[in-house]
Design an enzyme around this catalytic site. Structure first.
Site, PDB file in Angstrom:
ATOM      1  N   GLU A 142     -88.806 -10.005 -26.608  1.00 22.73           N
ATOM      2  CA  GLU A 142     -89.553 -11.217 -26.974  1.00 22.73           C
ATOM      3  C   GLU A 142     -90.908 -11.259 -26.276  1.00 22.73           C
ATOM      4  O   GLU A 142     -91.907 -11.701 -26.864  1.00 22.73           O
ATOM      5  CB  GLU A 142     -88.732 -12.459 -26.632  1.00 22.73           C
ATOM      6  CG  GLU A 142     -87.401 -12.547 -27.361  1.00 22.73           C
ATOM      7  CD  GLU A 142     -87.541 -12.414 -28.863  1.00 22.73           C
ATOM      8  OE1 GLU A 142     -88.604 -12.801 -29.406  1.00 22.73           O
ATOM      9  OE2 GLU A 142     -86.607 -11.917 -29.506  1.00 22.73           O
TER      10      GLU A 142
ATOM     11  N   HIS B   5     -93.342  -9.305 -28.252  1.00 24.20           N
ATOM     12  CA  HIS B   5     -93.944 -10.071 -29.344  1.00 24.20           C
ATOM     13  C   HIS B   5     -95.125 -10.902 -28.830  1.00 24.20           C
ATOM     14  O   HIS B   5     -96.150 -11.027 -29.503  1.00 24.20           O
ATOM     15  CB  HIS B   5     -92.914 -11.005 -29.978  1.00 24.20           C
ATOM     16  CG  HIS B   5     -92.019 -10.340 -30.973  1.00 24.20           C
ATOM     17  ND1 HIS B   5     -92.498  -9.577 -32.005  1.00 24.20           N
ATOM     18  CD2 HIS B   5     -90.664 -10.346 -31.106  1.00 24.20           C
ATOM     19  CE1 HIS B   5     -91.480  -9.137 -32.737  1.00 24.20           C
ATOM     20  NE2 HIS B   5     -90.368  -9.584 -32.210  1.00 24.20           N
TER      21      HIS B   5
END
Length: 319
Positions: free
Chosen positions: A135, A138
């Site tokens: 994450e 990202h």
């Protein structure tokens, strides 16, 4: 080039939104839809992360949390963010038995990560680190803005298509277009517009997931842990652990590390994520490559404590 493709995809979604407006209300409907689309893009840029976090009831946590699982989760995310050269994101948890996670925010300075309570309970600490490193990748790649805005616009397109279905399709400025033809057009819009929006979601999501896996493995330092986590999340998501908020908001499914909605096992047309086994294979190859690039350990021969005759040991070849 990736940013150019992203802007083109978002422009395509805006054009699709305007096109549906035209089919509903002719040129006037198109202009109204276009204005709404531009307003939504602007609003989503500043607020989409807050909308998504509120939708899932995310609660912010930190390293002072009394529960060890949450405390370790928060400290690991903060530590990995610092190591990756990222500002500390807002760290949140979502009450859900399904193990899953996502990131959101318009840029690294306004990013947030979210993990479900199921993820914290069902995965090991190194696997959780692998997921959250994905994450953070990202965030580092600035994918979060695109993913969040896409979710907002895709949901709006679906709502507009439903509006077309219920109100009978397009009319031109002379009042033509209703009747059977208008109803057929409305049905076509209701079916095709969400599919078109989904295709855009998929185009954005798949390539970004592979890249986030690769960079996340570097941030977390353990490709195998991320691979194990993906397999576990996939298995739990397909064995009855439903994410009820995601079921109510399917346009956000592409934001999660594993699709929270369905158990598709291949890279087929309607899957918003790459097949998990393909991602795992890529990660395992990455792990093997990392092992191959590591220098062989230096083996220092042991020096006997004394000479065979019991005298002082010789200094050996290194002095």
């Amino acid at each position: 080039m990736n940013h150019f493709k992203t802007y083109m995809l978002l422009a395509g979604m805006t054009a699709l939104f305007a096109g549906v407006g035209y089919l509903i209300g002719g040129p006037t409907g198109m202009m109204i839809a276009l204005v709404l689309a531009l307003a939504m893009n602007a609003f989503s840029y500043w607020n989409a992360d807050k909308i998504v976090l509120r939708t899932y009831g995310a609660q912010e946590v930190d390293e002072s949390h009394p529960e060890p699982l949450i405390r370790h989760y928060a400290s690991d995310v903060a530590e990995m963010a610092q190591a990756a050269g990222l500002p500390r994101p807002r760290i949140t948890i979502i009450e859900s038995d399904q193990p899953n996670a996502f990131a959101t925010g318009r840029d690294p300075d306004h990013a947030a990560v979210a993990a479900t309570t199921g993820l914290l309970r069902l995965l090991t600490r190194d696997e959780i680190r692998g997921v959250m490193a994905h994450e953070l990748a990202h965030v580092k790649n600035r994918d979060t803005l695109v993913m969040t805005v896409t979710a907002t616009i895709a949901g709006a397109i679906s709502a507009l298509a439903n509006f077309a279905f219920f109100f009978g399709g397009s009319r031109d400025e002379e009042g033509n277009g209703g009747g059977v033809g208008g109803m057929i057009g409305a049905i076509a819009i209701a079916i095709l517009a969400p599919i078109a929006a989904m295709l855009v979601q998929m185009a954005i999501s798949r390539a970004r997931e592979y890249e986030a896996d690769r960079i996340g493995a570097a941030i977390g330092g353990d490709p195998a842990a991320l691979a194990r986590a993906l397999e576990k999340i996939e298995a739990y998501a397909r064995s009855g652990y439903e994410n009820h908020a995601a079921e109510r908001n399917p346009a956000t499914a592409h934001m999660f590390i594993i699709n929270p909605l369905s158990g598709k096992g291949a890279d087929n047309l309607f899957s918003t994520h790459p097949a998990t086994h393909n991602r795992v294979e890529a990660l395992m190859r990455l792990g093997v490559g990392q092992q191959a690039r590591r220098p062989a350990p230096t083996i220092v021969p042991s020096v006997p404590p004394s000479s065979p005759r019991g005298g002082a040991s010789s200094p050996g070849p290194w002095g």
